[in-house]
Design a protein around this motif. Structure first.
Motif, PDB file in Angstrom:
ATOM      1  N   PRO A  20      -3.931  38.277  72.710  1.00  0.00           N
ATOM      2  CA  PRO A  20      -4.699  39.268  73.471  1.00  0.00           C
ATOM      3  C   PRO A  20      -5.498  40.191  72.554  1.00  0.00           C
ATOM      4  CG  PRO A  20      -2.449  39.131  74.284  1.00  0.00           C
ATOM      5  CD  PRO A  20      -2.488  38.331  73.021  1.00  0.00           C
ATOM      6  N   SER A  21      -6.653  40.642  73.032  1.00  0.00           N
ATOM      7  CA  SER A  21      -7.549  41.461  72.219  1.00  0.00           C
ATOM      8  C   SER A  21      -6.884  42.763  71.774  1.00  0.00           C
ATOM      9  CB  SER A  21      -8.834  41.760  72.992  1.00  0.00           C
ATOM     10  OG  SER A  21      -8.544  42.419  74.214  1.00  0.00           O
ATOM     11  N   GLU A  22      -6.044  43.364  72.634  1.00  0.00           N
ATOM     12  CA  GLU A  22      -5.373  44.615  72.268  1.00  0.00           C
ATOM     13  C   GLU A  22      -4.412  44.397  71.108  1.00  0.00           C
ATOM     14  OE1 GLU A  22      -3.491  46.382  75.595  1.00  0.00           O
ATOM     15  OE2 GLU A  22      -5.348  46.771  76.699  1.00  0.00           O
ATOM     16  N   LEU A  23      -3.677  43.277  71.139  1.00  0.00           N
ATOM     17  CA  LEU A  23      -2.753  42.970  70.052  1.00  0.00           C
ATOM     18  C   LEU A  23      -3.522  42.663  68.771  1.00  0.00           C
ATOM     19  CD1 LEU A  23       0.021  42.426  68.901  1.00  0.00           C
ATOM     20  CD2 LEU A  23      -0.061  40.127  69.899  1.00  0.00           C
ATOM     21  N   LEU A  24      -4.635  41.950  68.886  1.00  0.00           N
ATOM     22  CA  LEU A  24      -5.448  41.630  67.716  1.00  0.00           C
ATOM     23  C   LEU A  24      -5.987  42.907  67.079  1.00  0.00           C
ATOM     24  CD1 LEU A  24      -6.706  39.491  65.925  1.00  0.00           C
ATOM     25  CD2 LEU A  24      -8.631  39.351  67.530  1.00  0.00           C
ATOM     26  N   SER A  25      -6.423  43.851  67.905  1.00  0.00           N
ATOM     27  CA  SER A  25      -6.925  45.126  67.393  1.00  0.00           C
ATOM     28  C   SER A  25      -5.816  45.899  66.693  1.00  0.00           C
ATOM     29  CB  SER A  25      -7.492  45.949  68.552  1.00  0.00           C
ATOM     30  OG  SER A  25      -7.918  47.217  68.107  1.00  0.00           O
ATOM     31  N   SER A  26      -4.610  45.860  67.261  1.00  0.00           N
ATOM     32  CA  SER A  26      -3.470  46.538  66.642  1.00  0.00           C
ATOM     33  C   SER A  26      -3.126  45.915  65.296  1.00  0.00           C
ATOM     34  CB  SER A  26      -2.268  46.478  67.584  1.00  0.00           C
ATOM     35  OG  SER A  26      -1.135  47.089  67.000  1.00  0.00           O
ATOM     36  N   LEU A  27      -3.170  44.586  65.224  1.00  0.00           N
ATOM     37  CA  LEU A  27      -2.889  43.887  63.964  1.00  0.00           C
ATOM     38  C   LEU A  27      -3.906  44.270  62.892  1.00  0.00           C
ATOM     39  CD1 LEU A  27      -1.964  40.304  65.246  1.00  0.00           C
ATOM     40  CD2 LEU A  27      -0.464  41.855  63.997  1.00  0.00           C
ATOM     41  N   ARG A  28      -5.166  44.320  63.286  1.00  0.00           N
ATOM     42  CA  ARG A  28      -6.209  44.709  62.331  1.00  0.00           C
ATOM     43  C   ARG A  28      -5.956  46.110  61.776  1.00  0.00           C
ATOM     44  NH1 ARG A  28     -11.475  42.635  65.746  1.00  0.00           N
ATOM     45  NH2 ARG A  28     -11.774  40.624  64.686  1.00  0.00           N
ATOM     46  N   SER A  29      -5.571  47.026  62.638  1.00  0.00           N
ATOM     47  CA  SER A  29      -5.318  48.398  62.202  1.00  0.00           C
ATOM     48  C   SER A  29      -4.145  48.463  61.229  1.00  0.00           C
ATOM     49  CB  SER A  29      -5.031  49.288  63.415  1.00  0.00           C
ATOM     50  OG  SER A  29      -6.147  49.360  64.272  1.00  0.00           O
ATOM     51  N   MET A  30      -3.081  47.723  61.538  1.00  0.00           N
ATOM     52  CA  MET A  30      -1.903  47.735  60.667  1.00  0.00           C
ATOM     53  C   MET A  30      -2.192  47.098  59.312  1.00  0.00           C
ATOM     54  SD  MET A  30       1.401  46.970  63.094  1.00  0.00           S
ATOM     55  CE  MET A  30       0.791  45.400  63.698  1.00  0.00           C
ATOM     56  N   LEU A  31      -3.044  46.064  59.284  1.00  0.00           N
ATOM     57  CA  LEU A  31      -3.292  45.313  58.057  1.00  0.00           C
ATOM     58  C   LEU A  31      -4.438  45.880  57.229  1.00  0.00           C
ATOM     59  CD1 LEU A  31      -2.962  41.693  59.505  1.00  0.00           C
ATOM     60  CD2 LEU A  31      -1.267  42.946  58.169  1.00  0.00           C
ATOM     61  N   LYS A  32      -5.227  46.781  57.791  1.00  0.00           N
ATOM     62  CA  LYS A  32      -6.422  47.292  57.118  1.00  0.00           C
ATOM     63  C   LYS A  32      -6.154  47.858  55.727  1.00  0.00           C
ATOM     64  CE  LYS A  32     -10.473  50.228  57.874  1.00  0.00           C
ATOM     65  NZ  LYS A  32     -11.141  51.173  58.809  1.00  0.00           N
ATOM     66  N   PRO A  33      -5.043  48.583  55.492  1.00  0.00           N
ATOM     67  CA  PRO A  33      -4.810  49.129  54.143  1.00  0.00           C
ATOM     68  C   PRO A  33      -4.423  48.079  53.110  1.00  0.00           C
ATOM     69  CG  PRO A  33      -3.602  50.360  55.831  1.00  0.00           C
ATOM     70  CD  PRO A  33      -4.050  49.085  56.458  1.00  0.00           C
ATOM     71  N   TYR A  34      -4.248  46.833  53.527  1.00  0.00           N
ATOM     72  CA  TYR A  34      -3.716  45.813  52.617  1.00  0.00           C
ATOM     73  C   TYR A  34      -4.696  44.636  52.518  1.00  0.00           C
ATOM     74  CZ  TYR A  34       0.296  48.616  53.965  1.00  0.00           C
ATOM     75  OH  TYR A  34       1.132  49.665  54.233  1.00  0.00           O
ATOM     76  N   PRO A  35      -5.652  44.682  51.592  1.00  0.00           N
ATOM     77  CA  PRO A  35      -6.659  43.616  51.470  1.00  0.00           C
ATOM     78  C   PRO A  35      -6.072  42.261  51.098  1.00  0.00           C
ATOM     79  CG  PRO A  35      -6.777  45.129  49.603  1.00  0.00           C
ATOM     80  CD  PRO A  35      -5.864  45.757  50.609  1.00  0.00           C
TER      81      PRO A  35
END
Length: 271
Positions: A20-35
């Motif tokens: 789901p798009s909401e879960l994908l957006s949440s994953l992106r936010s959590m992973l953003k600090p870790y390239p």
């Protein structure tokens, strides 16, 4: 993975298009600090990083989080350096020293071989690659209200092969199969036990992590069928286990309570 003592690794997380798009957006936010955490959507990237050059464009198009440039550097480095690849389920947790332990174990076996190899060396021999094994895992079962974090059980394994390591020229690299070791017998000495880690992985008992035989049983642990004395002893032992696990896996009670609820309701699954 964010609490590992060694950040010299690339973590590839693969999800499908049905997320789901909401879960994908949440994953992106959590992973953003870790390239170095690479999130791929609907990518057909096999376990071994030695993918064909023509497939790299496909991988690039599927990156939704993480540094493409950094991932490409790892991909190019794998052509001339020793590679260690670990595969685990999305719901598993690794000991916070796991990356350090696996790299230290590989150095005397694979780095020296990689530095001293020559053109006549037969790199298809079994010792061009090794399985790196854990001796113990921790199973985490959801429980009733008596233990809001869940029940832990230590499971002894002779060899749980989460990682395969190999030199660049190795052409017969095995896949990681937890139950099939036909390609790796004791005779050819290609299994390496990790020392210094009592339990390397916490594995929740979810539908994704149980085999067909064990799915016949309830996936949660119930204290209600025990005597009061047995309950007290088991809860006390469970508390000691949780103290060790919280330290070794850098977990906190709030996250544990939430995850236990998800496990109990069978809402935690592999993406």
């Amino acid at each position: 993975m964010v609490k590992q003592t060694n950040f010299n690794f690339l973590w590839i997380i693969r999800i499908d298009d049905s997320v789901p798009s909401e879960l994908l957006s949440s994953l992106r936010s959590m992973l953003k600090p870790y390239p170095h955490f690479l999130l791929l959507q609907n990518a057909t990237w096999d376990v071994n990083i030695h993918i064909q050059d023509e497939n790299w464009e496909h991988v690039q198009q599927r990156v939704v989080s993480g540094s493409i440039d950094l991932a490409h550097k790892y991909y190019l480095a794998a052509k001339s350096n020793v590679v260690l690849e670990t595969s685990h389920n999305a719901e598993d947790a690794l000991n916070h020293v796991f990356v350090d332990a696996i790299q230290e174990a590989a150095k005397p076996l694979l780095l020296s071989r990689n530095n001293q190899r020559d053109a006549t060396e037969n790199t298809t021999h079994e010792r061009a690659w090794y399985y790196f094994c854990l001796n113990n895992i921790v199973e985490w079962s959801p429980t009733d209200a008596l233990e809001p974090r869940g029940h832990l059980e230590y499971i002894e394994r002779k060899c749980l092969p989460l990682t395969v390591g190999y030199v660049p020229e190795a052409t017969k690299i095995p896949g990681i199969n937890y139950r099939n070791f036909t390609s790796c017998s004791k005779k050819n000495q290609c299994r390496v036990q990790l020392h210094g880690i009592f339990a390397g992985i916490v594995r929740p008992r979810t539908p994704a992590s149980l085999d067909e035989n064990r799915m016949a049983y309830k996936h949660y642990f119930a204290y209600g069928n025990l005597t009061e004395s047995s309950k007290a002893q088991l809860i006390a032992m469970n508390e000691l286990r949780w103290q060790v696990v919280k330290s070794d896996f850098t977990l906190d009670d709030v996250a544990l309570f939430q995850t236990n609820t998800l496990l109990k309701n069978q809402q935690l699954v592999t993406l």
